[in-house]
Design a protein around this motif. Sequence first.
Motif, PDB file in Angstrom:
ATOM      1  N   GLN A  14       0.953  -1.079  -0.046  1.00  0.00           N
ATOM      2  CA  GLN A  14      -0.177  -0.082  -0.009  1.00  0.00           C
ATOM      3  C   GLN A  14       0.978   1.330   0.053  1.00  0.00           C
ATOM      4  O   GLN A  14       1.863   1.457   0.767  1.00  0.00           O
ATOM      5  CB  GLN A  14      -0.883   0.205   1.277  1.00  0.00           C
ATOM      6  N   TYR A  55      -7.840   3.364   2.899  1.00  0.00           N
ATOM      7  CA  TYR A  55      -7.241   2.279   3.584  1.00  0.00           C
ATOM      8  C   TYR A  55      -6.108   2.494   4.389  1.00  0.00           C
ATOM      9  O   TYR A  55      -5.217   3.001   4.110  1.00  0.00           O
ATOM     10  CB  TYR A  55      -6.901   1.200   2.588  1.00  0.00           C
ATOM     11  N   THR A 115     -12.006  -2.027   2.865  1.00  0.00           N
ATOM     12  CA  THR A 115     -11.073  -2.448   1.624  1.00  0.00           C
ATOM     13  C   THR A 115     -10.141  -1.780   1.134  1.00  0.00           C
ATOM     14  O   THR A 115      -9.978  -0.438   1.420  1.00  0.00           O
ATOM     15  CB  THR A 115     -12.356  -2.424   0.450  1.00  0.00           C
ATOM     16  N   HIS A 116      -9.088  -2.413   0.821  1.00  0.00           N
ATOM     17  CA  HIS A 116      -7.921  -1.641   0.056  1.00  0.00           C
ATOM     18  C   HIS A 116      -8.282  -0.436  -0.684  1.00  0.00           C
ATOM     19  O   HIS A 116      -7.331   0.298  -0.934  1.00  0.00           O
ATOM     20  CB  HIS A 116      -6.914  -2.519  -0.504  1.00  0.00           C
TER      21      HIS A 116
END
Length: 205
Positions: A7, A127, A181-182
């Motif tokens: 991420q 996220y 959720t990403h």
Amino acid sequence: MSHPSGQPPGPSADEAADDLPDVAPRLRALRRRRGLTLEAAAQRAGLSPAHLSRLETGNRQPSLPMLLTLARTYGTTVSELLGEQAPERDAIIRGGRMGPAEADGWTYRQAGGRGRAMQALRVHVPYGAQGDLVRVHPGEEWLHVLEGRLRLGLGDTVHELEPGDSAHFDSLTPHRIAAATHEGAELLFVHTLLQSPDPHAHPHA
């Protein structure tokens, strides 16, 4: 705050400050206009004087919940803190006129009239942003998930909300908001300073 593997990190404080360049001096000016010392204002807002000082000098970027807290402390609105004052209260809010703003990873757009007790926003929660921040403050909150999934902690209970789900709660209940959720979550967010009536209260005989 650590980020899950793969991420990208969120915006830095400097990048966020570029989106809200006038917040720091406006916070200082509002505090002085209310006749509050740094220590008195910090105590009312539940912050340390050092933390409030960093906000007023632009060394730290306020999150959206912190903006709400400071707006209540100074008897104003988030819109005024952001310098978004309109000459009159329009009943119609055109989406194209409301540019996005960013605070501590959250991106939001004004979705309601400025200068009102009920503040409505459209919020994108990335996220990993602010997911461990516990909020407790007067008022009510209503949120409605538009896209993605949202993880909402209310007290000791954690709820996962899907698109189309809503939550309405007194914000004195300790609460945490995080994207599940990403891709993040998109939601409508409404906050008011008023508490709902006590359903157990009884009128005097």
